[in-house]
Scaffold this motif. Structure first.
Motif, PDB file in Angstrom:
ATOM      1  N   PHE A   1      48.595  26.919 -26.856  1.00  0.00           N
ATOM      2  CA  PHE A   1      48.381  26.790 -25.423  1.00  0.00           C
ATOM      3  C   PHE A   1      47.504  25.581 -25.107  1.00  0.00           C
ATOM      4  O   PHE A   1      46.536  25.293 -25.825  1.00  0.00           O
ATOM      5  CB  PHE A   1      47.699  28.042 -24.862  1.00  0.00           C
ATOM      6  CG  PHE A   1      48.558  29.274 -24.928  1.00  0.00           C
ATOM      7  CD1 PHE A   1      49.274  29.697 -23.825  1.00  0.00           C
ATOM      8  CD2 PHE A   1      48.657  30.005 -26.105  1.00  0.00           C
ATOM      9  CE1 PHE A   1      50.075  30.830 -23.889  1.00  0.00           C
ATOM     10  CE2 PHE A   1      49.452  31.145 -26.177  1.00  0.00           C
ATOM     11  CZ  PHE A   1      50.167  31.554 -25.063  1.00  0.00           C
TER      12      PHE A   1
ATOM     13  N   GLU B   1      44.878  24.308 -22.313  1.00  0.00           N
ATOM     14  CA  GLU B   1      44.037  24.906 -21.282  1.00  0.00           C
ATOM     15  C   GLU B   1      43.087  23.865 -20.712  1.00  0.00           C
ATOM     16  O   GLU B   1      42.849  22.811 -21.315  1.00  0.00           O
ATOM     17  CB  GLU B   1      43.259  26.103 -21.842  1.00  0.00           C
ATOM     18  CG  GLU B   1      44.171  27.217 -22.319  1.00  0.00           C
ATOM     19  CD  GLU B   1      43.471  28.528 -22.610  1.00  0.00           C
ATOM     20  OE1 GLU B   1      44.180  29.509 -22.842  1.00  0.00           O
ATOM     21  OE2 GLU B   1      42.215  28.564 -22.593  1.00  0.00           O
TER      22      GLU B   1
ATOM     23  N   PRO C   1      42.955  33.799 -19.613  1.00  0.00           N
ATOM     24  CA  PRO C   1      43.699  32.551 -19.804  1.00  0.00           C
ATOM     25  C   PRO C   1      44.169  31.950 -18.476  1.00  0.00           C
ATOM     26  O   PRO C   1      44.189  30.725 -18.317  1.00  0.00           O
ATOM     27  CB  PRO C   1      44.883  32.985 -20.671  1.00  0.00           C
ATOM     28  CG  PRO C   1      44.357  34.140 -21.455  1.00  0.00           C
ATOM     29  CD  PRO C   1      43.455  34.867 -20.494  1.00  0.00           C
TER      30      PRO C   1
ATOM     31  N   ARG D   1      41.888  29.575 -16.839  1.00  0.00           N
ATOM     32  CA  ARG D   1      41.799  28.276 -17.503  1.00  0.00           C
ATOM     33  C   ARG D   1      43.124  27.511 -17.437  1.00  0.00           C
ATOM     34  O   ARG D   1      43.361  26.605 -18.216  1.00  0.00           O
ATOM     35  CB  ARG D   1      41.384  28.470 -18.970  1.00  0.00           C
ATOM     36  CG  ARG D   1      39.992  29.118 -19.147  1.00  0.00           C
ATOM     37  CD  ARG D   1      38.884  28.139 -18.836  1.00  0.00           C
ATOM     38  NE  ARG D   1      37.558  28.686 -19.027  1.00  0.00           N
ATOM     39  CZ  ARG D   1      36.898  28.728 -20.187  1.00  0.00           C
ATOM     40  NH1 ARG D   1      37.466  28.256 -21.276  1.00  0.00           N
ATOM     41  NH2 ARG D   1      35.690  29.230 -20.250  1.00  0.00           N
TER      42      ARG D   1
ATOM     43  N   SER E   1      46.030  28.241 -18.409  1.00  0.00           N
ATOM     44  CA  SER E   1      46.654  28.302 -19.725  1.00  0.00           C
ATOM     45  C   SER E   1      48.164  28.105 -19.627  1.00  0.00           C
ATOM     46  O   SER E   1      48.830  28.733 -18.813  1.00  0.00           O
ATOM     47  CB  SER E   1      46.337  29.650 -20.374  1.00  0.00           C
ATOM     48  OG  SER E   1      46.759  29.678 -21.708  1.00  0.00           O
TER      49      SER E   1
END
Length: 199
Positions: free
Chosen positions: A8, A10, A87, A90, A92
């Motif tokens: 991921f 981020e 997540p 952020r 993500s």
């Protein structure tokens, strides 16, 4: 139900700034009835860059690999720091398919290992540079670290789009991601030859 490890991209805001800080996370994802759920746990790993010390331009550019929970980007662990973050907070974005589609790596584990090695080789090779808003000069910082790590894996972070088709690095933060945005990207290098100059 199937669980696999995925990569991921981020971003979080830089303290006291409208700019963003990029980092990569390797975590388990559970697929159930066609839907996937990112499982935040103690084994999440990170690749990130930043000042090796607390003195900005007077520090070397350092990289950090290992457990996300031990990094400056830790979040989401029960009863821990930033336990209220997820997540989604952020921004993500699962980039596994994009990475593997570049043809450099054939699976996520090999990609993460190769990117980790490259990130570790960058540590201490450059002076950390505070970003100058508006671009125009090079910036060896956390974002340049991620731009360079992904470039090494065959993926240009500037080409990654969000779900609505906008640019991830230019549109997810007010000031973008200096060092990895379209205005002033900084490609860092390392290897057996002399380190590349930030450009």
């Amino acid at each position: 139900m199937i669980t696999e490890r995925r990569i991921f991209l981020e971003s979080k805001p830089v303290t006291g700034s409208g700019a963003g800080h990029l980092y990569l996370v390797f975590r388990d994802v559970t697929f159930d009835n066609g839907e996937f759920i990112a499982v935040v746990n103690q084994t999440d790993s990170v690749i990130r860059g930043g000042p090796a010390g607390d003195m900005g331009n007077y520090s070397d550019l350092g990289t950090q690999t290992g457990f996300l929970r031990d990094s400056g980007d830790a979040y989401g662990l029960p009863n821990g720091d930033h336990s209220d973050l997820t997540p989604e907070d952020r921004n993500s974005l699962d980039i596994t398919a994009l990475l593997l589609g570049s043809g450099v790596y054939t699976d996520a584990h090999a990609a993460w290992a190769g990117m980790t090695d490259f990130a570790n080789a960058l540590s201490g090779e450059y002076r950390y540079e505070l970003p100058t808003m508006g671009g125009g000069i090079h910036t060896s910082n956390s974002n340049a670290t991620i731009l360079s790590v992904l470039n090494h894996a065959g993926l240009d972070v500037r080409s990654i789009e969000t779900a609505d088709g906008s640019s991830y690095v230019d549109d997810t933060r007010y000031w973008g991601h200096p060092g990895a945005d379209k205005d002033a990207p900084t490609l860092l290098g390392s290897g057996d030859t002399a380190p590349a100059m930030a450009a």
